[in-house]
Design a protein around this motif. Sequence first.
Motif, short mmCIF file in Angstrom:
data_model
loop_
_atom_site.label_atom_id
_atom_site.label_comp_id
_atom_site.label_asym_id
_atom_site.label_seq_id
_atom_site.Cartn_x
_atom_site.Cartn_y
_atom_site.Cartn_z
N ALA A 62 22.98 3.14 76.53
CA ALA A 62 21.99 2.82 77.57
C ALA A 62 22.64 2.02 78.69
CB ALA A 62 20.83 2.05 76.96
N ARG A 63 23.51 1.10 78.34
CA ARG A 63 24.21 0.29 79.36
C ARG A 63 25.07 1.20 80.25
NH1 ARG A 63 25.54 -5.19 79.30
NH2 ARG A 63 24.94 -5.31 77.09
N ILE A 64 25.79 2.13 79.64
CA ILE A 64 26.62 3.06 80.41
C ILE A 64 25.76 3.92 81.32
CG2 ILE A 64 28.13 5.08 80.19
CD1 ILE A 64 29.10 3.76 77.51
N ILE A 87 14.56 -5.28 84.86
CA ILE A 87 14.63 -4.33 83.75
C ILE A 87 15.26 -4.98 82.52
CG2 ILE A 87 15.58 -2.14 82.96
CD1 ILE A 87 13.59 -1.69 85.12
N VAL A 88 14.59 -4.80 81.37
CA VAL A 88 15.13 -5.25 80.08
C VAL A 88 15.08 -4.07 79.12
CG1 VAL A 88 14.97 -6.91 78.19
CG2 VAL A 88 14.21 -7.56 80.50
N MET A 89 16.17 -3.81 78.43
CA MET A 89 16.22 -2.75 77.43
C MET A 89 16.50 -3.36 76.06
SD MET A 89 18.29 0.33 79.33
CE MET A 89 18.29 0.54 81.11
N THR A 90 15.74 -2.94 75.05
CA THR A 90 15.96 -3.41 73.69
C THR A 90 16.12 -2.23 72.75
OG1 THR A 90 13.69 -3.45 72.82
CG2 THR A 90 14.36 -5.30 74.23
N ASP A 91 16.86 -2.44 71.67
CA ASP A 91 16.98 -1.44 70.61
C ASP A 91 17.58 -2.13 69.40
OD1 ASP A 91 17.00 1.96 70.99
OD2 ASP A 91 17.71 1.11 69.09
N ILE A 92 17.29 -1.61 68.21
CA ILE A 92 17.90 -2.15 67.00
C ILE A 92 19.24 -1.48 66.71
CG2 ILE A 92 15.68 -2.77 65.96
CD1 ILE A 92 15.90 -0.27 64.22
N ASN A 93 19.58 -0.46 67.48
CA ASN A 93 20.79 0.32 67.28
C ASN A 93 21.84 -0.08 68.31
OD1 ASN A 93 22.77 2.25 66.97
ND2 ASN A 93 21.44 4.01 67.30
N PRO A 94 22.91 -0.75 67.92
CA PRO A 94 23.94 -1.16 68.90
C PRO A 94 24.54 0.02 69.65
CG PRO A 94 24.26 -2.30 66.81
CD PRO A 94 23.23 -1.23 66.56
N ALA A 95 24.66 1.18 68.99
CA ALA A 95 25.20 2.35 69.68
C ALA A 95 24.29 2.78 70.80
CB ALA A 95 25.40 3.49 68.69
N ALA A 96 22.97 2.71 70.57
CA ALA A 96 22.02 3.08 71.61
C ALA A 96 22.14 2.14 72.80
CB ALA A 96 20.59 3.05 71.06
#
Length: 320
Positions: free
Chosen positions: A178-180, A165-174
Amino acid sequence: MECDAIDERGTEALAGLLRHLHARDYRFVTPTPASHARVLARPEASIARDLRDVFGWSMPFPSDLLDRDLLHRLRAAGLVEEAGESLKSRVRVSSLGADLFVHSAFPTDDTDAVFFGPDSYRFADLISRELARCPQRPGATLVDIGTGAGVGAIVAARLCPEVAIVMTDINPAALALARINAQAAGVPASFHCAADLSPIAGPLDLVLANPPYIIDSAGRTYRDGGDMHGGQISVEMAERATPRLAPGGRFILYTGSAIVRGRDALQDRLASLAREHGCILRYAEIDPDVFGEELETPAYRDVERIALVSAVIERAGQAA
Protein backbone atom coordinates in the motif's frame (compact mmCIF):
# COMPACT_ATOMS: atom_id res chain seq x y z
CA MET A 1 4.01 -13.15 -0.76
CA GLU A 2 6.10 -13.38 2.38
CA CYS A 3 5.99 -10.13 4.35
CA ASP A 4 9.71 -10.22 5.09
CA ALA A 5 10.39 -10.27 1.33
CA ILE A 6 9.50 -6.59 0.93
CA ASP A 7 12.65 -4.99 2.31
CA GLU A 8 14.19 -1.70 1.18
CA ARG A 9 15.60 -3.32 -1.94
CA GLY A 10 12.21 -4.82 -2.76
CA THR A 11 10.50 -1.48 -2.20
CA GLU A 12 12.86 0.26 -4.59
CA ALA A 13 12.46 -2.51 -7.18
CA LEU A 14 8.65 -2.37 -7.05
CA ALA A 15 8.62 1.43 -7.24
CA GLY A 16 10.84 1.12 -10.31
CA LEU A 17 8.52 -1.50 -11.77
CA LEU A 18 5.51 0.81 -11.45
CA ARG A 19 7.44 3.65 -13.09
CA HIS A 20 8.49 1.31 -15.90
CA LEU A 21 4.91 0.13 -16.51
CA HIS A 22 3.46 3.65 -16.29
CA ALA A 23 5.91 4.82 -18.94
CA ARG A 24 4.69 2.04 -21.25
CA ASP A 25 1.00 2.78 -20.66
CA TYR A 26 0.49 -0.64 -19.06
CA ARG A 27 -3.14 -1.52 -18.38
CA PHE A 28 -4.54 -4.73 -16.85
CA VAL A 29 -7.99 -5.31 -15.35
CA THR A 30 -7.80 -8.22 -12.91
CA PRO A 31 -10.61 -10.80 -13.21
CA THR A 32 -11.91 -13.27 -10.63
CA PRO A 33 -9.57 -16.11 -9.64
CA ALA A 34 -11.86 -18.55 -11.49
CA SER A 35 -11.60 -16.58 -14.74
CA HIS A 36 -7.86 -16.16 -14.23
CA ALA A 37 -7.42 -19.92 -13.87
CA ARG A 38 -9.48 -20.57 -17.01
CA VAL A 39 -7.33 -18.20 -19.05
CA LEU A 40 -4.12 -19.80 -17.76
CA ALA A 41 -5.45 -23.25 -18.70
CA ARG A 42 -5.40 -22.32 -22.39
CA PRO A 43 -2.47 -23.73 -24.40
CA GLU A 44 -1.36 -20.28 -25.57
CA ALA A 45 -0.93 -19.20 -21.93
CA SER A 46 2.04 -21.48 -21.32
CA ILE A 47 4.56 -18.66 -21.85
CA ALA A 48 4.31 -14.87 -21.61
CA ARG A 49 4.48 -12.74 -24.74
CA ASP A 50 4.30 -9.24 -23.25
CA LEU A 51 4.24 -7.25 -20.00
CA ARG A 52 0.52 -7.92 -19.39
CA ASP A 53 1.20 -11.66 -19.51
CA VAL A 54 4.08 -11.29 -17.04
CA PHE A 55 2.63 -8.84 -14.50
CA GLY A 56 -1.10 -9.30 -15.11
CA TRP A 57 -1.68 -12.95 -15.93
CA SER A 58 1.31 -14.24 -13.90
CA MET A 59 2.55 -16.36 -16.81
CA PRO A 60 6.07 -17.78 -16.91
CA PHE A 61 8.35 -15.66 -19.07
CA PRO A 62 11.75 -15.91 -20.77
CA SER A 63 14.46 -13.75 -19.27
CA ASP A 64 14.90 -11.71 -22.46
CA LEU A 65 11.29 -10.46 -22.35
CA LEU A 66 12.00 -7.83 -19.67
CA ASP A 67 14.30 -4.85 -19.66
CA ARG A 68 17.67 -6.15 -18.39
CA ASP A 69 18.07 -3.58 -15.60
CA LEU A 70 14.48 -4.05 -14.40
CA LEU A 71 14.87 -7.82 -14.32
CA HIS A 72 18.15 -7.53 -12.42
CA ARG A 73 16.54 -5.37 -9.73
CA LEU A 74 13.51 -7.64 -9.41
CA ARG A 75 15.67 -10.77 -9.15
CA ALA A 76 18.01 -9.16 -6.63
CA ALA A 77 15.00 -8.29 -4.46
CA GLY A 78 13.63 -11.85 -4.64
CA LEU A 79 10.57 -10.75 -6.60
CA VAL A 80 11.18 -13.18 -9.48
CA GLU A 81 11.35 -16.94 -9.06
CA GLU A 82 12.38 -19.87 -11.24
CA ALA A 83 9.58 -21.64 -13.14
CA GLY A 84 11.26 -24.56 -14.89
CA GLU A 85 13.37 -23.07 -17.66
CA SER A 86 11.48 -19.77 -17.38
CA LEU A 87 10.90 -17.14 -14.71
CA LYS A 88 7.77 -15.97 -12.89
CA SER A 89 6.97 -12.71 -11.16
CA ARG A 90 5.97 -12.93 -7.51
CA VAL A 91 3.74 -9.85 -7.89
CA ARG A 92 0.96 -8.69 -10.19
CA VAL A 93 0.14 -5.15 -11.27
CA SER A 94 -3.44 -4.04 -11.93
CA SER A 95 -4.80 -0.78 -13.30
CA LEU A 96 -7.65 1.24 -11.82
CA GLY A 97 -8.30 4.57 -13.48
CA ALA A 98 -4.96 6.31 -13.97
CA ASP A 99 -3.28 4.38 -11.14
CA LEU A 100 -1.37 1.10 -11.02
CA PHE A 101 -1.49 -1.20 -7.98
CA VAL A 102 1.08 -3.86 -7.18
CA HIS A 103 -0.27 -6.91 -5.31
CA SER A 104 0.31 -10.64 -4.93
CA ALA A 105 0.84 -12.92 -7.91
CA PHE A 106 -1.69 -15.55 -8.97
CA PRO A 107 -2.62 -17.86 -7.35
CA THR A 108 -3.04 -16.06 -4.02
CA ASP A 109 -2.40 -19.09 -1.81
CA ASP A 110 -0.17 -17.53 0.88
CA THR A 111 -1.84 -16.64 4.18
CA ASP A 112 -0.46 -13.10 3.87
CA ALA A 113 -1.43 -12.64 0.20
CA VAL A 114 -2.45 -9.13 -0.83
CA PHE A 115 -5.53 -9.39 -3.03
CA PHE A 116 -6.83 -7.19 -5.81
CA GLY A 117 -9.76 -8.11 -8.07
CA PRO A 118 -13.34 -7.34 -9.10
CA ASP A 119 -14.26 -6.37 -5.52
CA SER A 120 -11.55 -3.69 -5.68
CA TYR A 121 -13.22 -2.11 -8.71
CA ARG A 122 -16.66 -2.23 -7.09
CA PHE A 123 -15.29 -0.75 -3.87
CA ALA A 124 -13.69 2.08 -5.84
CA ASP A 125 -16.98 2.74 -7.63
CA LEU A 126 -18.88 2.87 -4.32
CA ILE A 127 -16.39 5.39 -2.89
CA SER A 128 -16.59 7.51 -6.04
CA ARG A 129 -20.39 7.60 -5.95
CA GLU A 130 -20.52 8.38 -2.25
CA LEU A 131 -17.95 11.17 -2.38
CA ALA A 132 -19.59 12.64 -5.49
CA ARG A 133 -22.86 12.76 -3.54
CA CYS A 134 -21.18 14.42 -0.56
CA PRO A 135 -17.53 15.54 -0.95
CA GLN A 136 -15.26 15.42 2.07
CA ARG A 137 -14.11 18.75 3.53
CA PRO A 138 -10.43 19.78 3.37
CA GLY A 139 -8.50 18.75 6.47
CA ALA A 140 -10.77 15.81 7.24
CA THR A 141 -9.29 12.56 8.60
CA LEU A 142 -9.79 9.53 6.35
CA VAL A 143 -8.97 6.00 7.53
CA ASP A 144 -8.90 2.96 5.25
CA ILE A 145 -9.25 -0.08 7.55
CA GLY A 146 -7.70 -3.28 6.23
CA THR A 147 -6.32 -1.28 3.33
CA GLY A 148 -4.79 -4.21 1.43
CA ALA A 149 -3.20 -2.76 -1.69
CA GLY A 150 -4.47 0.70 -0.72
CA VAL A 151 -7.31 0.98 -3.23
CA GLY A 152 -9.89 2.69 -1.01
CA ALA A 153 -7.60 5.38 0.34
CA ILE A 154 -5.99 6.18 -3.02
CA VAL A 155 -9.33 6.41 -4.83
CA ALA A 156 -10.70 8.69 -2.10
CA ALA A 157 -7.55 10.83 -2.13
CA ARG A 158 -7.98 11.38 -5.86
CA LEU A 159 -11.45 12.78 -5.19
CA CYS A 160 -10.59 14.65 -1.96
CA PRO A 161 -6.91 15.59 -2.22
CA GLU A 162 -6.88 17.79 0.89
CA VAL A 163 -7.80 15.10 3.43
CA ALA A 164 -5.37 13.43 5.85
CA ILE A 165 -5.00 9.79 4.77
CA VAL A 166 -4.37 6.91 7.19
CA MET A 167 -4.07 3.28 6.09
CA THR A 168 -4.24 0.33 8.49
CA ASP A 169 -3.87 -3.42 8.06
CA ILE A 170 -2.90 -6.41 10.18
CA ASN A 171 -0.77 -7.73 7.30
CA PRO A 172 2.70 -6.10 7.09
CA ALA A 173 3.00 -7.20 3.45
CA ALA A 174 -0.21 -5.35 2.62
CA LEU A 175 1.02 -2.17 4.30
CA ALA A 176 4.31 -2.38 2.43
CA LEU A 177 2.56 -2.67 -0.92
CA ALA A 178 0.00 0.00 0.00
CA ARG A 179 2.86 2.38 0.80
CA ILE A 180 4.47 1.68 -2.59
CA ASN A 181 1.16 2.16 -4.41
CA ALA A 182 0.41 5.39 -2.55
CA GLN A 183 3.83 6.82 -3.31
CA ALA A 184 3.45 5.89 -6.99
CA ALA A 185 0.09 7.68 -7.02
CA GLY A 186 1.54 10.74 -5.27
CA VAL A 187 -0.75 10.24 -2.27
CA PRO A 188 0.81 11.16 1.11
CA ALA A 189 -0.40 8.92 3.93
CA SER A 190 0.47 7.43 7.30
CA PHE A 191 0.45 3.68 7.90
CA HIS A 192 -0.32 1.56 10.97
CA CYS A 193 -0.03 -2.21 11.39
CA ALA A 194 -3.05 -2.69 13.63
CA ALA A 195 -6.27 -4.68 13.99
CA ASP A 196 -8.19 -1.71 15.38
CA LEU A 197 -8.26 2.08 15.35
CA SER A 198 -6.34 2.62 18.58
CA PRO A 199 -3.22 4.14 16.89
CA ILE A 200 -5.38 6.96 15.47
CA ALA A 201 -6.38 9.79 17.80
CA GLY A 202 -9.52 11.88 17.72
CA PRO A 203 -12.83 11.66 15.86
CA LEU A 204 -12.86 10.30 12.32
CA ASP A 205 -14.52 12.01 9.37
CA LEU A 206 -14.43 9.19 6.85
CA VAL A 207 -13.72 5.49 7.39
CA LEU A 208 -13.50 3.03 4.50
CA ALA A 209 -13.58 -0.76 4.65
CA ASN A 210 -13.60 -3.61 2.15
CA PRO A 211 -13.21 -6.63 4.45
CA PRO A 212 -13.22 -10.32 3.50
CA TYR A 213 -16.70 -11.85 3.57
CA ILE A 214 -16.29 -15.55 2.72
CA ILE A 215 -15.48 -18.38 5.14
CA ASP A 216 -12.05 -19.59 4.06
CA SER A 217 -11.01 -23.04 5.28
CA ALA A 218 -7.36 -22.10 4.72
CA GLY A 219 -7.70 -19.10 7.04
CA ARG A 220 -6.19 -16.63 4.57
CA THR A 221 -6.43 -13.15 6.07
CA TYR A 222 -7.52 -11.45 2.87
CA ARG A 223 -10.41 -13.90 2.33
CA ASP A 224 -11.71 -15.20 5.69
CA GLY A 225 -14.61 -13.12 7.03
CA GLY A 226 -15.13 -15.21 10.19
CA ASP A 227 -18.47 -16.17 11.73
CA MET A 228 -21.91 -15.09 10.47
CA HIS A 229 -21.11 -16.99 7.27
CA GLY A 230 -18.23 -14.57 6.71
CA GLY A 231 -19.88 -11.39 7.97
CA GLN A 232 -18.22 -11.12 11.37
CA ILE A 233 -15.21 -9.06 10.26
CA SER A 234 -17.55 -6.52 8.66
CA VAL A 235 -19.49 -6.16 11.90
CA GLU A 236 -16.30 -5.81 13.95
CA MET A 237 -15.01 -3.06 11.68
CA ALA A 238 -18.33 -1.23 11.94
CA GLU A 239 -18.27 -1.59 15.74
CA ARG A 240 -14.83 0.02 15.87
CA ALA A 241 -15.54 2.80 13.40
CA THR A 242 -19.07 3.94 14.28
CA PRO A 243 -18.41 5.24 17.82
CA ARG A 244 -15.43 7.23 16.47
CA LEU A 245 -17.34 9.09 13.75
CA ALA A 246 -17.24 12.89 13.97
CA PRO A 247 -20.43 14.92 13.40
CA GLY A 248 -21.26 14.40 9.75
CA GLY A 249 -18.76 11.51 9.61
CA ARG A 250 -19.31 8.41 7.51
CA PHE A 251 -18.30 4.76 7.54
CA ILE A 252 -18.40 3.36 3.99
CA LEU A 253 -18.45 -0.43 3.89
CA TYR A 254 -18.31 -2.68 0.84
CA THR A 255 -18.75 -6.35 1.67
CA GLY A 256 -20.81 -9.50 1.18
CA SER A 257 -23.67 -10.91 3.22
CA ALA A 258 -25.05 -14.43 3.37
CA ILE A 259 -28.85 -14.51 3.05
CA VAL A 260 -30.55 -17.24 5.11
CA ARG A 261 -34.29 -17.88 4.50
CA GLY A 262 -34.65 -14.38 3.11
CA ARG A 263 -33.01 -12.70 6.11
CA ASP A 264 -29.91 -10.53 5.96
CA ALA A 265 -28.28 -10.83 9.38
CA LEU A 266 -25.54 -8.34 8.50
CA GLN A 267 -28.06 -5.64 7.67
CA ASP A 268 -29.86 -6.28 10.96
CA ARG A 269 -26.63 -5.99 12.97
CA LEU A 270 -25.54 -2.81 11.23
CA ALA A 271 -28.96 -1.20 11.61
CA SER A 272 -28.93 -1.95 15.33
CA LEU A 273 -25.39 -0.56 15.67
CA ALA A 274 -26.32 2.63 13.83
CA ARG A 275 -29.36 3.22 16.08
CA GLU A 276 -27.28 2.57 19.20
CA HIS A 277 -24.88 5.37 18.27
CA GLY A 278 -27.42 7.85 16.93
CA CYS A 279 -26.46 7.29 13.31
CA ILE A 280 -28.35 6.45 10.15
CA LEU A 281 -27.71 3.45 7.88
CA ARG A 282 -28.01 3.44 4.11
CA TYR A 283 -27.84 -0.15 2.90
CA ALA A 284 -28.21 -1.62 -0.58
CA GLU A 285 -27.50 -4.79 -2.53
CA ILE A 286 -24.98 -4.25 -5.33
CA ASP A 287 -25.20 -7.79 -6.70
CA PRO A 288 -27.76 -10.31 -5.38
CA ASP A 289 -25.81 -13.49 -6.03
CA VAL A 290 -22.04 -14.09 -6.04
CA PHE A 291 -19.76 -17.04 -5.17
CA GLY A 292 -22.59 -19.52 -5.73
CA GLU A 293 -20.08 -22.38 -5.56
CA GLU A 294 -19.72 -21.71 -1.82
CA LEU A 295 -23.28 -22.97 -1.28
CA GLU A 296 -22.00 -26.48 -2.00
CA THR A 297 -19.76 -26.40 1.10
CA PRO A 298 -20.90 -27.48 4.59
CA ALA A 299 -20.37 -23.99 6.03
CA TYR A 300 -23.05 -22.60 3.69
CA ARG A 301 -25.55 -25.45 3.77
CA ASP A 302 -28.32 -23.16 5.11
CA VAL A 303 -27.51 -20.15 2.90
CA GLU A 304 -29.72 -19.21 -0.07
CA ARG A 305 -27.32 -16.78 -1.71
CA ILE A 306 -24.41 -14.44 -1.00
CA ALA A 307 -25.10 -10.81 -1.87
CA LEU A 308 -22.62 -8.00 -2.41
CA VAL A 309 -23.76 -5.01 -0.37
CA SER A 310 -22.92 -1.39 0.36
CA ALA A 311 -23.49 0.03 3.82
CA VAL A 312 -22.96 3.66 4.79
CA ILE A 313 -23.30 4.57 8.47
CA GLU A 314 -23.50 8.32 8.93
CA ARG A 315 -23.57 10.44 12.06
CA ALA A 316 -25.91 13.39 11.98
CA GLY A 317 -24.52 16.88 12.41
CA GLN A 318 -22.30 19.32 10.62
CA ALA A 319 -18.63 18.56 10.16
CA ALA A 320 -16.38 21.10 11.85
